[in-house]
Design a protein around this motif. Structure first.
Motif, PDB file in Angstrom:
ATOM      1  N   GLN A   1       0.839  -1.191   0.000  1.00 15.50           N
ATOM      2  CA  GLN A   1       0.000   0.000   0.000  1.00 15.50           C
ATOM      3  C   GLN A   1       0.880   1.250   0.000  1.00 15.50           C
ATOM      4  N   TYR A   2       0.634   2.133  -0.964  1.00 16.93           N
ATOM      5  CA  TYR A   2       1.403   3.371  -1.074  1.00 16.93           C
ATOM      6  C   TYR A   2       0.681   4.516  -0.377  1.00 16.93           C
ATOM      7  N   ASN A   3       1.461   5.449   0.158  1.00 16.80           N
ATOM      8  CA  ASN A   3       0.917   6.600   0.870  1.00 16.80           C
ATOM      9  C   ASN A   3       1.076   7.850   0.007  1.00 16.80           C
ATOM     10  N   PHE A   4       0.045   8.190  -0.730  1.00 16.98           N
ATOM     11  CA  PHE A   4       0.103   9.367  -1.597  1.00 16.98           C
ATOM     12  C   PHE A   4      -0.277  10.654  -0.863  1.00 16.98           C
ATOM     13  N   ASP A   5      -0.624  10.526   0.420  1.00 19.53           N
ATOM     14  CA  ASP A   5      -0.895  11.724   1.230  1.00 19.53           C
ATOM     15  C   ASP A   5       0.388  12.357   1.762  1.00 19.53           C
ATOM     16  N   GLU A   6       1.486  11.645   1.668  1.00 15.73           N
ATOM     17  CA  GLU A   6       2.750  12.165   2.193  1.00 15.73           C
ATOM     18  C   GLU A   6       3.182  13.405   1.417  1.00 15.73           C
ATOM     19  N   ILE A   7       3.466  14.484   2.139  1.00 13.54           N
ATOM     20  CA  ILE A   7       3.951  15.722   1.515  1.00 13.54           C
ATOM     21  C   ILE A   7       5.473  15.728   1.579  1.00 13.54           C
ATOM     22  N   ILE A   8       6.084  15.755   0.426  1.00  8.74           N
ATOM     23  CA  ILE A   8       7.540  15.705   0.311  1.00  8.74           C
ATOM     24  C   ILE A   8       8.038  17.069  -0.143  1.00  8.74           C
ATOM     25  N   ASP A   9       8.941  17.652   0.602  1.00  5.78           N
ATOM     26  CA  ASP A   9       9.464  18.976   0.269  1.00  5.78           C
ATOM     27  C   ASP A   9      10.402  18.867  -0.937  1.00  5.78           C
ATOM     28  N   ARG A  10       9.998  19.454  -2.049  1.00  2.00           N
ATOM     29  CA  ARG A  10      10.789  19.377  -3.283  1.00  2.00           C
ATOM     30  C   ARG A  10      11.535  20.677  -3.567  1.00  2.00           C
ATOM     31  N   ARG A  11      11.409  21.656  -2.693  1.00  2.00           N
ATOM     32  CA  ARG A  11      12.131  22.914  -2.907  1.00  2.00           C
ATOM     33  C   ARG A  11      13.639  22.689  -2.755  1.00  2.00           C
ATOM     34  N   ASN A  12      14.398  23.505  -3.467  1.00  2.00           N
ATOM     35  CA  ASN A  12      15.861  23.458  -3.409  1.00  2.00           C
ATOM     36  C   ASN A  12      16.429  22.107  -3.864  1.00  2.00           C
ATOM     37  N   THR A  13      15.713  21.455  -4.778  1.00  2.00           N
ATOM     38  CA  THR A  13      16.188  20.179  -5.333  1.00  2.00           C
ATOM     39  C   THR A  13      16.460  20.301  -6.830  1.00  2.00           C
ATOM     40  N   GLY A  14      16.301  21.500  -7.374  1.00  2.00           N
ATOM     41  CA  GLY A  14      16.407  21.672  -8.817  1.00  2.00           C
ATOM     42  C   GLY A  14      15.100  21.363  -9.526  1.00  2.00           C
TER      43      GLY A  14
ATOM     44  N   ALA B   1      -2.252  16.024  -9.479  1.00  2.00           N
ATOM     45  CA  ALA B   1      -1.484  14.858  -9.022  1.00  2.00           C
ATOM     46  C   ALA B   1      -0.563  15.245  -7.876  1.00  2.00           C
ATOM     47  N   CYS B   2      -1.158  15.445  -6.720  1.00  2.00           N
ATOM     48  CA  CYS B   2      -0.418  15.861  -5.521  1.00  2.00           C
ATOM     49  C   CYS B   2      -1.193  15.391  -4.303  1.00  2.00           C
ATOM     50  N   PRO B   3      -0.569  15.398  -3.124  1.00  2.00           N
ATOM     51  CA  PRO B   3      -1.298  15.041  -1.911  1.00  2.00           C
ATOM     52  C   PRO B   3      -2.557  15.879  -1.749  1.00  2.00           C
ATOM     53  N   GLU B   4      -3.599  15.275  -1.233  1.00  2.00           N
ATOM     54  CA  GLU B   4      -4.890  15.949  -1.124  1.00  2.00           C
ATOM     55  C   GLU B   4      -4.792  17.264  -0.350  1.00  2.00           C
ATOM     56  N   ALA B   5      -3.988  17.288   0.683  1.00  2.00           N
ATOM     57  CA  ALA B   5      -3.862  18.521   1.469  1.00  2.00           C
ATOM     58  C   ALA B   5      -3.305  19.657   0.625  1.00  2.00           C
ATOM     59  N   LEU B   6      -2.308  19.374  -0.219  1.00  2.00           N
ATOM     60  CA  LEU B   6      -1.762  20.399  -1.106  1.00  2.00           C
ATOM     61  C   LEU B   6      -2.807  20.854  -2.113  1.00  2.00           C
ATOM     62  N   LEU B   7      -3.537  19.894  -2.648  1.00  2.00           N
ATOM     63  CA  LEU B   7      -4.571  20.242  -3.625  1.00  2.00           C
ATOM     64  C   LEU B   7      -5.623  21.153  -3.009  1.00  2.00           C
ATOM     65  N   ARG B   8      -6.105  20.806  -1.824  1.00  2.00           N
ATOM     66  CA  ARG B   8      -7.143  21.632  -1.188  1.00  2.00           C
ATOM     67  C   ARG B   8      -6.631  23.044  -0.906  1.00  2.00           C
ATOM     68  N   GLU B   9      -5.375  23.155  -0.465  1.00  2.00           N
ATOM     69  CA  GLU B   9      -4.819  24.489  -0.237  1.00  2.00           C
ATOM     70  C   GLU B   9      -4.694  25.246  -1.550  1.00  2.00           C
ATOM     71  N   GLY B  10      -4.263  24.555  -2.595  1.00  2.00           N
ATOM     72  CA  GLY B  10      -4.174  25.204  -3.888  1.00  2.00           C
ATOM     73  C   GLY B  10      -5.528  25.691  -4.381  1.00  2.00           C
ATOM     74  N   LEU B  11      -6.549  24.877  -4.204  1.00  2.00           N
ATOM     75  CA  LEU B  11      -7.897  25.265  -4.609  1.00  2.00           C
ATOM     76  C   LEU B  11      -8.395  26.447  -3.776  1.00  2.00           C
TER      77      LEU B  11
END
Length: 393
Positions: free
Chosen positions: A2-15, A366-376
């Protein structure tokens, strides 16, 4: 597993192209997912690095078998090793096809709206760009076959670039639609290159049909090429690699000769590794991520219907990209884009996909639900003048 797609991974400063900001902007634009790749893929990469020797590499029999099995079992597209060529990416392959099927000055037909490189690669390679507007009927795009044929005749079109599933509109062209287009192109001896990179992201209730499969049955395989990749399917776009499929021996030879001119027929070790691992062991991850994406699509459609009902939404039949008509909220494309950026949310400006994209935006869910809701929430703030709390990352 089972994969956890709710995990928020910080992608800043990674190029990261998607997360290039120096503030807390929520990026819902460029087409990659904010999810970790499948564990079998990551394990395969780890095994390569543990081996420790990263020398010259060529595709193996097992790699070819994985590609053949995937496309046969899912789409009924029967391939042999000699039908498959490798390329650094679908966009480079689009440019390559200009030199395979056309000469400088020849007319190349694309639909409008369309993924931007369809237009830019035509013009950059000195060909004449001809466009046919898609028709919106009952909330989804349709091919205007009468207009396509008229444009073919008027401009003496030599090549048609098809996007299936369609980006940005999300259509999965039906077998009937593809067959009608095939008949038309065969009638006028127009070559077809079908970009099918979103094929594996076809959503519930829809069926993807490979153009090449129908072309072979119609005796037109000598003038048809399909382009695809594992990169969108498995969220590994940073590992460059794609495939070119053709069923005609003379055509394959011609493409291969063109590739040899620039030595653009090889992939790197990690691309071959990821491709084989994805096709052999990525099915479970893909099924789970598609279910998650479909739920995010429903969240988005429900949010917009309740809070921004004047936005006209085109429900996607494939992929995680949704086409939004925001004309009720702006009269200028740049102002529309700037309004969203001021609210610290970024979507793709629709005008970049052709004139039909005027006052439209493309949103990536295509992002964690929490990010999507904040974006919306920030989209709502942009159009309502309100403000929402920031999401801590």
């Amino acid at each position: 597993m089972q994969y956890n797609f709710d995990e928020i991974i910080d992608r800043r400063n990674t190029g990261s192209v998607k997360w290039h900001y120096f503030d807390d902007t929520i990026p819902l634009w460029v087409a990659d997912m904010d999810f970790k790749a499948a564990k079998p893929i990551l394990k395969a990469i780890e095994q390569v690095t543990q081996h420790g020797i990263l020398g010259y590499t060529k595709p193996t029999a097992a790699l070819y078998d994985s590609i053949i099995q995937w496309h046969s079992s899912r789409y009924g597209l029967l391939l042999d090793k000699q039908n498959i060529l490798f390329s650094p990416g679908v966009v480079p392959s689009l440019a390559l096809m200009m030199n395979v099927f056309t000469e400088v000055g020849d007319a190349v037909l694309v639909n409008d709206p369309i993924y931007t490189p369809f237009m830019t690669k035509v013009e950059q390679n000195g060909r004449t760009l001809v466009t046919s507007l898609l028709k919106e009927v009952d909330g989804k795009y349709q091919l205007d076959l009468a207009d396509i044929e008229a444009k073919i005749i008027e401009h003496k079109v030599k090549l048609y670039l098809l996007c299936n599933p369609h980006n940005p509109g999300g259509r999965v062209w039906t077998t009937d639609e593809i067959e009608a287009l095939l008949v038309l192109c065969k009638k006028h001896d127009v070559a077809v290159v079908s970009d099918e990179i979103h094929q594996d992201l076809t959503l519930s209730g829809h069926t993807f049909t490979p153009f090449l499969k129908l072309a072979e049955a119609a005796g037109y395989a000598h003038n048809v090429v399909s382009l695809t990749s594992m990169t969108k399917t498995f969220n590994v776009a940073g590992i460059k690699g794609s495939m070119i499929f053709a069923k005609d021996d003379a055509l394959i030879k011609k493409i291969s000769q063109r590739q040899q001119l620039n030595d653009e027929y090889e992939l790197n070790l990690f691309a071959y590794t990821v491709m084989q691992s994805a096709y052999e062991n990525g099915g479970e991850w893909l099924a789970q991520v598609l279910a998650y994406i479909e739920n995010n699509i429903e969240i988005t459609l429900d949010f917009l219907a309740r809070h921004l009902p004047d936005i006209k939404v085109m429900r996607p039949e494939a992929s995680y990209l949704i086409w939004l008509d925001c004309s009720a909220y702006a009269q200028d494309d740049q102002a529309l884009y700037d309004k969203l950026r001021a609210a610290k949310v970024e979507l793709n400006a629709g005008i970049r996909y052709g004139s039909e994209g005027h006052l439209k935006m493309r949103i990536n869910v295509a992002c964690p639900e929490a990010l999507l809701r904040e974006g919306l929430n920030r989209v709502y703030a942009a159009f309502s003048g309100g403000f929402k709390p920031k999401l801590s990352l």
